[in-house]
Motif scaffolding. Structure first.
Motif, PDB file in Angstrom:
ATOM      1  N   THR A 248      18.424  24.488 -13.664  1.00 21.38           N
ATOM      2  CA  THR A 248      17.189  23.812 -13.280  1.00 21.38           C
ATOM      3  C   THR A 248      17.526  23.685 -11.777  1.00 21.38           C
ATOM      4  O   THR A 248      16.640  23.964 -10.517  1.00 21.38           O
ATOM      5  N   THR A 249      18.603  23.966 -11.419  1.00 20.03           N
ATOM      6  CA  THR A 249      19.151  23.697  -9.525  1.00 20.03           C
ATOM      7  C   THR A 249      18.424  24.428  -8.937  1.00 20.03           C
ATOM      8  O   THR A 249      18.172  25.091  -7.757  1.00 20.03           O
ATOM      9  N   ALA A 250      19.316  25.927  -9.378  1.00 18.72           N
ATOM     10  CA  ALA A 250      18.955  27.477  -9.053  1.00 18.72           C
ATOM     11  C   ALA A 250      17.887  27.451  -9.086  1.00 18.72           C
ATOM     12  O   ALA A 250      17.209  28.001  -7.630  1.00 18.72           O
ATOM     13  N   ARG A 251      16.800  27.797 -10.527  1.00 24.00           N
ATOM     14  CA  ARG A 251      15.214  27.123  -9.821  1.00 24.00           C
ATOM     15  C   ARG A 251      13.927  26.638  -9.215  1.00 24.00           C
ATOM     16  O   ARG A 251      13.993  26.799  -7.751  1.00 24.00           O
ATOM     17  N   LEU A 252      14.735  25.284  -8.564  1.00 20.01           N
ATOM     18  CA  LEU A 252      14.249  23.781  -7.270  1.00 20.01           C
ATOM     19  C   LEU A 252      14.459  24.936  -6.172  1.00 20.01           C
ATOM     20  O   LEU A 252      13.141  25.008  -5.314  1.00 20.01           O
ATOM     21  N   ASP A 253      15.830  25.510  -6.327  1.00 11.87           N
ATOM     22  CA  ASP A 253      16.285  26.195  -4.419  1.00 11.87           C
ATOM     23  C   ASP A 253      15.427  27.479  -4.574  1.00 11.87           C
ATOM     24  O   ASP A 253      14.912  27.356  -3.697  1.00 11.87           O
ATOM     25  N   GLN A 254      14.263  28.410  -5.392  1.00 12.59           N
ATOM     26  CA  GLN A 254      14.146  29.603  -5.314  1.00 12.59           C
ATOM     27  C   GLN A 254      12.341  29.142  -4.800  1.00 12.59           C
ATOM     28  O   GLN A 254      12.196  30.341  -3.876  1.00 12.59           O
ATOM     29  N   GLY A 255      12.088  27.905  -5.591  1.00 16.85           N
ATOM     30  CA  GLY A 255      10.473  27.732  -4.963  1.00 16.85           C
ATOM     31  C   GLY A 255      10.062  28.161  -5.839  1.00 16.85           C
ATOM     32  O   GLY A 255      10.051  28.739  -6.788  1.00 16.85           O
ATOM     33  N   ARG A 256       8.363  27.214  -6.225  1.00 16.59           N
ATOM     34  CA  ARG A 256       7.429  28.267  -6.703  1.00 16.59           C
ATOM     35  C   ARG A 256       5.762  28.014  -6.223  1.00 16.59           C
ATOM     36  O   ARG A 256       6.038  27.325  -5.243  1.00 16.59           O
ATOM     37  N   ALA A 257       4.958  28.534  -6.305  1.00 18.25           N
ATOM     38  CA  ALA A 257       4.162  28.586  -5.671  1.00 18.25           C
ATOM     39  C   ALA A 257       2.968  27.859  -6.018  1.00 18.25           C
ATOM     40  O   ALA A 257       3.454  27.262  -6.822  1.00 18.25           O
ATOM     41  N   SER A 258       2.289  27.469  -5.369  1.00 18.36           N
ATOM     42  CA  SER A 258       1.470  26.190  -5.159  1.00 18.36           C
ATOM     43  C   SER A 258       0.701  25.805  -3.889  1.00 18.36           C
ATOM     44  O   SER A 258       0.714  26.763  -3.154  1.00 18.36           O
ATOM     45  N   PHE A 259      -0.489  25.220  -3.999  1.00 16.94           N
ATOM     46  CA  PHE A 259      -1.663  25.323  -2.802  1.00 16.94           C
ATOM     47  C   PHE A 259      -2.217  23.381  -2.791  1.00 16.94           C
ATOM     48  O   PHE A 259      -2.014  22.838  -3.774  1.00 16.94           O
ATOM     49  N   LEU A 260      -1.918  23.999  -1.659  1.00 17.23           N
ATOM     50  CA  LEU A 260      -2.613  22.391  -1.109  1.00 17.23           C
ATOM     51  C   LEU A 260      -3.588  22.791   0.897  1.00 17.23           C
ATOM     52  O   LEU A 260      -3.422  23.140   1.482  1.00 17.23           O
ATOM     53  N   GLY A 262      -6.369  24.224   1.313  1.00 13.76           N
ATOM     54  CA  GLY A 262      -7.203  26.010   1.092  1.00 13.76           C
ATOM     55  C   GLY A 262      -5.341  26.874   1.912  1.00 13.76           C
ATOM     56  O   GLY A 262      -5.324  27.549   2.264  1.00 13.76           O
ATOM     57  N   GLU A 263      -4.018  25.520   1.476  1.00 11.13           N
ATOM     58  CA  GLU A 263      -2.587  26.786   2.019  1.00 11.13           C
ATOM     59  C   GLU A 263      -2.432  26.764   1.156  1.00 11.13           C
ATOM     60  O   GLU A 263      -1.844  26.041   0.298  1.00 11.13           O
ATOM     61  N   HIS A 264      -1.389  28.011   0.828  1.00  7.07           N
ATOM     62  CA  HIS A 264      -0.559  28.209  -0.676  1.00  7.07           C
ATOM     63  C   HIS A 264       0.212  28.354   0.239  1.00  7.07           C
ATOM     64  O   HIS A 264       0.854  29.041   2.123  1.00  7.07           O
ATOM     65  N   SER A 265       1.792  28.369  -1.282  1.00  7.02           N
ATOM     66  CA  SER A 265       2.972  28.675  -0.168  1.00  7.02           C
ATOM     67  C   SER A 265       4.333  28.130  -1.240  1.00  7.02           C
ATOM     68  O   SER A 265       3.929  28.407  -2.451  1.00  7.02           O
ATOM     69  N   LEU A 266       5.135  29.035  -1.345  1.00  5.84           N
ATOM     70  CA  LEU A 266       6.437  29.536  -2.110  1.00  5.84           C
ATOM     71  C   LEU A 266       7.247  28.104  -1.766  1.00  5.84           C
ATOM     72  O   LEU A 266       8.470  28.441  -2.983  1.00  5.84           O
ATOM     73  N   ARG A 267       7.283  27.302  -0.269  1.00  3.83           N
ATOM     74  CA  ARG A 267       8.719  27.083   0.068  1.00  3.83           C
ATOM     75  C   ARG A 267       8.554  25.640   0.210  1.00  3.83           C
ATOM     76  O   ARG A 267       9.083  24.644  -0.180  1.00  3.83           O
ATOM     77  N   GLY A 268       7.081  24.828  -0.858  1.00  2.43           N
ATOM     78  CA  GLY A 268       6.511  23.695  -0.690  1.00  2.43           C
ATOM     79  C   GLY A 268       5.705  23.331   0.777  1.00  2.43           C
ATOM     80  O   GLY A 268       6.403  23.128   1.857  1.00  2.43           O
ATOM     81  N   THR A 269       5.693  22.144   0.917  1.00  3.42           N
ATOM     82  CA  THR A 269       5.045  21.271   2.157  1.00  3.42           C
ATOM     83  C   THR A 269       5.898  20.053   1.660  1.00  3.42           C
ATOM     84  O   THR A 269       5.264  19.687   0.616  1.00  3.42           O
ATOM     85  N   TRP A 270       5.891  18.762   3.002  1.00  4.73           N
ATOM     86  CA  TRP A 270       6.721  17.716   2.894  1.00  4.73           C
ATOM     87  C   TRP A 270       4.963  16.760   2.609  1.00  4.73           C
ATOM     88  O   TRP A 270       5.097  15.979   1.340  1.00  4.73           O
ATOM     89  N   ALA A 271       3.992  17.502   2.664  1.00  6.27           N
ATOM     90  CA  ALA A 271       2.074  16.703   2.746  1.00  6.27           C
ATOM     91  C   ALA A 271       1.797  16.673   1.053  1.00  6.27           C
ATOM     92  O   ALA A 271       1.069  16.047   0.285  1.00  6.27           O
ATOM     93  N   TYR A 272       3.295  17.758   0.068  1.00  4.15           N
ATOM     94  CA  TYR A 272       1.764  17.260  -1.238  1.00  4.15           C
ATOM     95  C   TYR A 272       1.638  16.650  -2.332  1.00  4.15           C
ATOM     96  O   TYR A 272       1.350  15.568  -2.431  1.00  4.15           O
ATOM     97  N   PHE A 273       3.284  15.628  -2.437  1.00  5.48           N
ATOM     98  CA  PHE A 273       3.615  14.974  -3.216  1.00  5.48           C
ATOM     99  C   PHE A 273       2.401  13.611  -2.385  1.00  5.48           C
ATOM    100  O   PHE A 273       1.860  12.702  -3.723  1.00  5.48           O
ATOM    101  N   PRO A 274       2.486  12.870  -1.235  1.00  6.93           N
ATOM    102  CA  PRO A 274       2.139  12.062  -0.819  1.00  6.93           C
ATOM    103  C   PRO A 274       0.224  11.945  -0.901  1.00  6.93           C
ATOM    104  O   PRO A 274      -0.588  11.312  -0.762  1.00  6.93           O
ATOM    105  N   ALA A 275      -0.341  13.323  -0.225  1.00  2.00           N
ATOM    106  CA  ALA A 275      -1.394  14.203  -0.434  1.00  2.00           C
ATOM    107  C   ALA A 275      -1.605  13.443  -2.750  1.00  2.00           C
ATOM    108  O   ALA A 275      -3.469  12.867  -2.773  1.00  2.00           O
TER     109      ALA A 275
END
Length: 326
Positions: A248-260, A262-275
């Motif tokens: 699980t730790t290895a998968r989390l380190d690889q990242g995953r496609a997300s959207f916030l 209007g922007e796509h990301s594979l590595r995440g953004t700090w604003a995702y969970f506050p939003a």
């Protein structure tokens, strides 16, 4: 809460991963072997949701090629929709049991903690706020691995926040920590957070950091947590916990496609969970929470507010750094 939760169960179609969680939990209960989903999730939350199936007795279907070849989602759909028991009956029995038991446990923790802090009115208000929180209804009433570890997370810090902790309280808090960790791998961070908060508490009190009572208490806590993990993994399968945590730790380190926004990301953004927090939580509850945190911060007993405010703040801060945001 029951009215809202059971109404949600009756109206909500199966989510993408509910069949897999339910099939995994039933396979663990019926065979005693942890296999289907064990590297993605620990077994406790899935087994807990599957407990009502003991009365329905669906076929385990573990001899099917999809199970043997670990085609997990194909097998999960077959388990739910091609079983000897109707799919809606299977899923909704698990959902109702999950919601009623987990909300009741959470309500007890909230009521007891708020009563100790500020009396009966605060106790009633805390439970009412929880009952009217959609994000709790939607998460506790689904067959997922989110609700059970959240309840044990709260219970573990409620136990630790007690003034004059006895050895029995230390052990109970450790058991709650261990059970949280066997519900979701993200709870493993408690292994570092709890000792850090114990040291912070000693410093706030102006006491020696490594006093005997703290060392003995932490040892009891760690032993109880380890015992809980061993028991849930039936001792002989405890290596699967380490393997699942590593993968699980290895998968989390690889990242995953997300959207916030209007922007796509594979590595995440700090604003995702506050939003997500502001989008999913009633504004009235957010305002009450800020007011409550402000009042708690002003209390003279600084160690009391440490156990109340630091755990959710630490978990939220950790989430801001996540590369997987779904």
């Amino acid at each position: 809460a029951a009215w809202l939760g059971l109404g949600f169960v009756a109206s909500a179609a199966p989510t993408y991963d509910e069949p897999l969680h339910l099939a995994s939990g039933w396979s663990y209960l019926s065979t005693g072997r942890y296999r289907l989903n064990i590297t993605d999730h620990p077994p406790l939350a899935e087994m807990w949701a599957a407990l009502p199936l003991l009365a329905l007795r669906p076929a385990a279907m573990t001899g099917h090629p999809d199970f043997q070849d670990m085609r997990r989602y194909a097998f999960a759909d077959r388990f739910l929709y091609s079983n000897t028991v109707d799919a809606e009956r299977l899923l909704n029995a698990a959902r109702r049991f999950n919601f009623l038991t987990l909300f009741a446990a959470l309500a007890v923790v909230l009521a007891a903690w708020a009563r100790r802090l500020d009396g009966a009115a605060a106790s009633a208000a805390a439970v009412c706020a929880a009952a009217l929180t959609p994000v709790l209804t939607s998460n506790l009433a689904l067959v997922t691995t989110d609700g059970l570890p959240a309840v044990f997370f709260a219970a573990s810090f409620w136990a630790r926040s007690r003034p004059g902790r006895s050895r029995a309280v230390w052990a109970a808090a450790g058991a709650a920590t261990g059970l949280a960790m066997t519900g979701k791998f993200s709870m493993a961070f408690l292994g570092a957070l709890v000792p850090a908060l114990v040291l912070a508490e000693r410093r706030l009190k102006g006491e020696r950091l490594l006093a005997r009572e703290s060392v003995v208490g932490l040892a009891l806590w760690a032993a109880a947590a380890a015992l809980a993990v061993l028991l849930v993994y039936r001792v002989g399968q405890v290596g699967l916990f380490v393997e699942g945590l590593r993968e699980t730790t290895a998968r989390l380190d690889q990242g995953r496609a997300s959207f916030l926004l209007g922007e796509h990301s594979l590595r995440g953004t700090w604003a995702y969970f506050p939003a997500a927090l502001f989008a999913k939580t009633p504004l009235a509850l957010l305002l009450l929470a800020l007011r409550g945190a402000w009042l708690a911060w002003g209390r003279e007993a600084r160690e009391e507010r440490l156990w109340l405010l630091a755990p959710p703040a630490a978990f939220f801060a950790l989430a801001l750094t996540a590369k997987v945001q779904i």
